[in-house]
Design a protein around this motif. Structure first.
Motif, mmCIF file in Angstrom:
data_model
loop_
_atom_site.group_PDB
_atom_site.id
_atom_site.type_symbol
_atom_site.label_atom_id
_atom_site.label_comp_id
_atom_site.label_asym_id
_atom_site.label_seq_id
_atom_site.Cartn_x
_atom_site.Cartn_y
_atom_site.Cartn_z
ATOM 1 N N ILE A 16 0.851 -1.187 0.000
ATOM 2 C CA ILE A 16 0.000 0.000 0.000
ATOM 3 C C ILE A 16 0.894 1.246 0.000
ATOM 4 N N SER A 17 0.505 2.232 -0.748
ATOM 5 C CA SER A 17 1.325 3.443 -0.871
ATOM 6 C C SER A 17 1.226 4.275 0.414
ATOM 7 N N PRO A 18 2.247 5.095 0.683
ATOM 8 C CA PRO A 18 2.185 5.971 1.863
ATOM 9 C C PRO A 18 0.967 6.884 1.845
ATOM 10 N N GLY A 19 0.590 7.391 0.674
ATOM 11 C CA GLY A 19 -0.595 8.251 0.579
ATOM 12 C C GLY A 19 -1.866 7.516 0.940
ATOM 13 N N ALA A 20 -1.961 6.257 0.494
ATOM 14 C CA ALA A 20 -3.138 5.451 0.826
ATOM 15 C C ALA A 20 -3.189 5.161 2.323
ATOM 16 N N ARG A 21 -2.025 5.005 2.958
ATOM 17 C CA ARG A 21 -1.992 4.792 4.414
ATOM 18 C C ARG A 21 -2.555 6.012 5.147
ATOM 19 N N VAL A 22 -2.186 7.200 4.699
ATOM 20 C CA VAL A 22 -2.682 8.432 5.320
ATOM 21 C C VAL A 22 -4.193 8.518 5.164
ATOM 22 N N ILE A 23 -4.697 8.232 3.975
ATOM 23 C CA ILE A 23 -6.145 8.278 3.731
ATOM 24 C C ILE A 23 -6.853 7.249 4.602
ATOM 25 N N ARG A 24 -6.296 6.048 4.726
ATOM 26 C CA ARG A 24 -6.905 5.009 5.560
ATOM 27 C C ARG A 24 -6.966 5.447 7.018
ATOM 28 N N ARG A 25 -5.869 6.026 7.527
ATOM 29 C CA ARG A 25 -5.872 6.509 8.916
ATOM 30 C C ARG A 25 -6.895 7.623 9.097
ATOM 31 N N TRP A 26 -6.986 8.549 8.136
ATOM 32 C CA TRP A 26 -7.958 9.641 8.211
ATOM 33 C C TRP A 26 -9.373 9.073 8.220
ATOM 34 N N TRP A 27 -9.667 8.116 7.328
ATOM 35 C CA TRP A 27 -10.995 7.524 7.247
ATOM 36 C C TRP A 27 -11.351 6.810 8.544
ATOM 37 N N ARG A 28 -10.428 6.065 9.123
ATOM 38 C CA ARG A 28 -10.675 5.392 10.395
ATOM 39 C C ARG A 28 -10.947 6.403 11.492
ATOM 40 N N GLY A 29 -10.283 7.560 11.410
ATOM 41 C CA GLY A 29 -10.505 8.600 12.409
ATOM 42 C C GLY A 29 -11.906 9.178 12.350
ATOM 43 N N LEU A 30 -12.537 9.131 11.169
ATOM 44 C CA LEU A 30 -13.910 9.621 11.042
ATOM 45 C C LEU A 30 -14.913 8.652 11.655
ATOM 46 N N ARG A 31 -14.580 7.386 11.645
ATOM 47 C CA ARG A 31 -15.448 6.361 12.221
ATOM 48 C C ARG A 31 -14.797 5.847 13.495
ATOM 49 N N PRO A 32 -15.264 6.278 14.654
ATOM 50 C CA PRO A 32 -14.625 5.837 15.886
ATOM 51 C C PRO A 32 -14.775 4.324 16.070
ATOM 52 N N ARG A 33 -13.782 3.770 16.699
ATOM 53 C CA ARG A 33 -13.824 2.350 17.036
ATOM 54 C C ARG A 33 -14.967 2.114 18.011
ATOM 55 N N ARG A 34 -15.663 1.001 17.868
ATOM 56 C CA ARG A 34 -16.792 0.679 18.742
ATOM 57 C C ARG A 34 -16.340 -0.326 19.791
ATOM 58 N N ARG A 35 -16.765 -0.100 21.043
ATOM 59 C CA ARG A 35 -16.427 -1.006 22.138
ATOM 60 C C ARG A 35 -17.632 -1.168 23.048
#
Length: 162
Positions: A16-35
């Motif tokens: 995975i490209s570094p840019g795609a990693r940044v986008i993935r982290r940003w997207w995960r940040g929009l959807r909080p982890r559920r517990r």
């Protein structure tokens, strides 16, 4: 297919490209982890047992996150034992409280916390695990230095005690 060709086949996948990693982290940040979590308000006469959390220095009912496959009731009992050394008998549901919590590292978690009440069954509470302090608080004079979620637990507790 032998092991060598399987290894080659999967290791040949593009990384995975570094840019795609940044986008993935940003997207995960929009959807909080559920517990899922659980806690228990132990009642003794006209007082409730609370712990001062070690991570944020706020008062709360003893509780925490569920382990994989653990029921909310088992979570509440385990957390009470870990944080105060106490065990209780029958648990009564106070409610399920959805809330978001942002940790110091910026991690956001969407919690579904099951809170129970239980009658004090004896013993001497002692702060341990992630509890910095443990104390009995009069139900008529609960502390103000609590999270918004804990404030909703207190309101529900007051409603059922009225």
């Amino acid at each position: 297919m032998d092991t060598l060709s399987l290894h080659f086949r999967f290791s040949a996948l593009p990384s995975i490209s570094p840019g795609a990693r940044v986008i993935r982290r940003w997207w995960r940040g929009l959807r909080p982890r559920r517990r899922v979590g659980a806690g228990v308000a132990v009642i003794r006469s006209e007082a409730v047992l609370l712990v001062r959390r070690g991570d944020n220095d706020l008062w709360d009912v003893p509780g925490g996150g569920a382990d994989a496959g653990e029921s909310p009731e088992d979570t509440a009992r385990r957390e009470l034992q870990e944080e105060t050394g106490l065990s209780v008998g029958a648990l009564r549901s106070l409610g399920i409280f959805p809330h978001r919590h942002t940790y110091l590292d910026g991690n956001v978690v969407a919690w579904e916390t099951h809170v129970f009440t239980a009658d004090f069954a004896g013993g001497e509470p002692c702060a341990s695990d992630d509890a910095a302090q443990v104390r009995w608080w009069p139900l008529a004079a609960l502390p103000g230095d609590v999270s918004e979620a804990t404030g909703t637990y207190f309101a529900a507790l007051a409603a059922v005690r009225a």
